[in-house]
Design a protein around this motif. Structure first.
Motif, PDB file in Angstrom:
ATOM      1  N   ASP A 125       0.818  -1.208   0.000  1.00 24.42           N
ATOM      2  CA  ASP A 125       0.000   0.000   0.000  1.00 24.42           C
ATOM      3  C   ASP A 125       0.855   1.263   0.000  1.00 24.42           C
ATOM      4  O   ASP A 125       0.439   2.295  -0.525  1.00 24.42           O
ATOM      5  CB  ASP A 125      -0.930   0.005   1.210  1.00 24.42           C
ATOM      6  CG  ASP A 125      -1.976  -1.100   1.138  1.00 24.42           C
ATOM      7  OD1 ASP A 125      -2.202  -1.633   0.026  1.00 24.42           O
ATOM      8  OD2 ASP A 125      -2.552  -1.435   2.181  1.00 24.42           O
ATOM      9  N   ARG A 161       0.545   6.733  -6.790  1.00 27.11           N
ATOM     10  CA  ARG A 161      -0.661   7.526  -7.011  1.00 27.11           C
ATOM     11  C   ARG A 161      -0.431   9.002  -6.705  1.00 27.11           C
ATOM     12  O   ARG A 161      -1.080   9.872  -7.301  1.00 27.11           O
ATOM     13  CB  ARG A 161      -1.824   6.950  -6.201  1.00 27.11           C
ATOM     14  CG  ARG A 161      -2.270   5.590  -6.728  1.00 27.11           C
ATOM     15  CD  ARG A 161      -3.449   5.004  -5.988  1.00 27.11           C
ATOM     16  NE  ARG A 161      -4.683   5.760  -6.209  1.00 27.11           N
ATOM     17  CZ  ARG A 161      -5.904   5.299  -5.935  1.00 27.11           C
ATOM     18  NH1 ARG A 161      -6.044   4.078  -5.429  1.00 27.11           N
ATOM     19  NH2 ARG A 161      -6.970   6.027  -6.153  1.00 27.11           N
ATOM     20  N   ASP A 212      -6.946  10.095  -6.013  1.00 27.63           N
ATOM     21  CA  ASP A 212      -5.596   9.581  -5.763  1.00 27.63           C
ATOM     22  C   ASP A 212      -5.046  10.126  -4.449  1.00 27.63           C
ATOM     23  O   ASP A 212      -4.437   9.393  -3.655  1.00 27.63           O
ATOM     24  CB  ASP A 212      -4.663   9.951  -6.911  1.00 27.63           C
ATOM     25  CG  ASP A 212      -4.732   8.965  -8.077  1.00 27.63           C
ATOM     26  OD1 ASP A 212      -5.253   7.845  -7.878  1.00 27.63           O
ATOM     27  OD2 ASP A 212      -4.262   9.312  -9.175  1.00 27.63           O
ATOM     28  N   SER A 228      -3.352   6.013   3.431  1.00 28.55           N
ATOM     29  CA  SER A 228      -2.378   4.921   3.322  1.00 28.55           C
ATOM     30  C   SER A 228      -1.384   4.953   4.483  1.00 28.55           C
ATOM     31  O   SER A 228      -1.350   5.908   5.269  1.00 28.55           O
ATOM     32  CB  SER A 228      -1.606   5.059   2.000  1.00 28.55           C
ATOM     33  OG  SER A 228      -0.644   6.110   2.100  1.00 28.55           O
ATOM     34  N   TYR A 253      -6.521   8.476  -1.432  1.00 30.32           N
ATOM     35  CA  TYR A 253      -5.892   7.181  -1.170  1.00 30.32           C
ATOM     36  C   TYR A 253      -4.561   7.386  -0.431  1.00 30.32           C
ATOM     37  O   TYR A 253      -4.267   6.682   0.542  1.00 30.32           O
ATOM     38  CB  TYR A 253      -5.647   6.411  -2.467  1.00 30.32           C
ATOM     39  CG  TYR A 253      -4.986   5.071  -2.214  1.00 30.32           C
ATOM     40  CD1 TYR A 253      -5.747   3.937  -1.989  1.00 30.32           C
ATOM     41  CD2 TYR A 253      -3.594   4.960  -2.145  1.00 30.32           C
ATOM     42  CE1 TYR A 253      -5.137   2.706  -1.713  1.00 30.32           C
ATOM     43  CE2 TYR A 253      -2.980   3.749  -1.865  1.00 30.32           C
ATOM     44  CZ  TYR A 253      -3.765   2.624  -1.653  1.00 30.32           C
ATOM     45  OH  TYR A 253      -3.156   1.433  -1.357  1.00 30.32           O
TER      46      TYR A 253
END
Length: 254
Positions: free
Chosen positions: A117, A124, A173, A180, A176
């Motif tokens: 991840d 990303r 993006d 993370s 995310y």
């Protein structure tokens, strides 16, 4: 008749399909994503598209390099301007590298549970950064979020998407990244890699740009509020006290 039974595949050839066999390959691919930012028309000539056009930086020689740099300064860009073409293609090369890496993240096993991840978050972030440049400089652009493997796939996706969709992809993006296990700040030994502080900053900057776009005027107030929240989050992660604590020349130290 040989074409009926000969296998013409070169067993020594390296392709995207057979390259990813270990976490080290993922790391190598991610390094390639970062390396794409160092190409001439990503950041080396970025100032032509930003500071020069804003007259923060001055181009005094109207004839240098066939007058191409001067076109940015006096707003006379032409279809033949190679800087524009090369920058556009370089930005999409970076996106292509990100998409290829993302499509192969699950091909390997990882030494740590959070490693996968974290790699995805770094990739990303670069994609969000690159699409931010594209949408602010070109507006509607092709939106490619998956690996394109064939010419037909490329042609099928080679059309401009509304900039609202591009901004939405940038925000997705960054959402995310912020959710993370990526580090808030990178240590000196990892200088240059993505971090949550960088993601908060880019998010805030993108929200400010979005708020300044007349096409999104109805969302201006909400976008400005969001920008303040995200930039404040980035500021709160700083490792220093005030900006005055940082020597001016250290800001530009490479």
């Amino acid at each position: 008749m040989s074409c009926n039974f000969l296998d013409e595949f070169d067993p020594n050839a390296t392709t995207a399909g057979n390259f990813y066999t270990s976490e080290a390959d993922i790391e190598t691919s991610l390094n390639g994503v970062y390396q794409s930012l160092a190409q001439s028309y990503y950041y080396q000539y970025n100032y032509y598209f930003t500071d020069v056009r804003a007259h923060v930086t001055v181009v005094t020689d109207s004839g240098a390099s066939s007058g191409i740099p001067y076109q940015f300064y006096n707003y006379t860009l032409t279809e033949e301007n190679q800087y524009v073409y090369n920058r556009y293609t370089q930005l999409f090369k970076s996106i292509s590298r990100v998409n290829t890496l993302l499509s192969h993240l699950d091909d390997v096993t990882y030494s740590a549970s959070e490693a996968r991840d974290t790699y995805e978050a770094e990739a990303r972030f670069v994609r969000a950064l690159t699409y931010f440049h594209l949408v602010t400089e070109w507006g509607d652009v092709p939106l490619i979020l998956t690996e394109l493997k064939t010419k037909d796939e490329v042609q099928a996706n080679n059309y401009r998407r509304p900039k609202s969709e591009v901004y939405k992809a940038v925000f997705a993006d960054l959402d995310y990244v912020l959710g993370s296990p990526l580090a808030d700040m990178q240590p000196a030994s990892e200088c240059g890699r993505a971090s949550k502080a960088a993601a908060w900053t880019l998010y805030g900057k993108a929200k400010l740009q979005y708020a300044c776009d007349e096409d999104f005027a109805s969302e201006k107030s909400a976008s400005l509020t969001s920008a303040i929240e995200k930039l404040t989050a980035a500021w709160n992660l700083r490792s220093f006290g005030e900006l005055s604590d940082i020597p001016y020349n250290a800001i530009w130290e490479i």
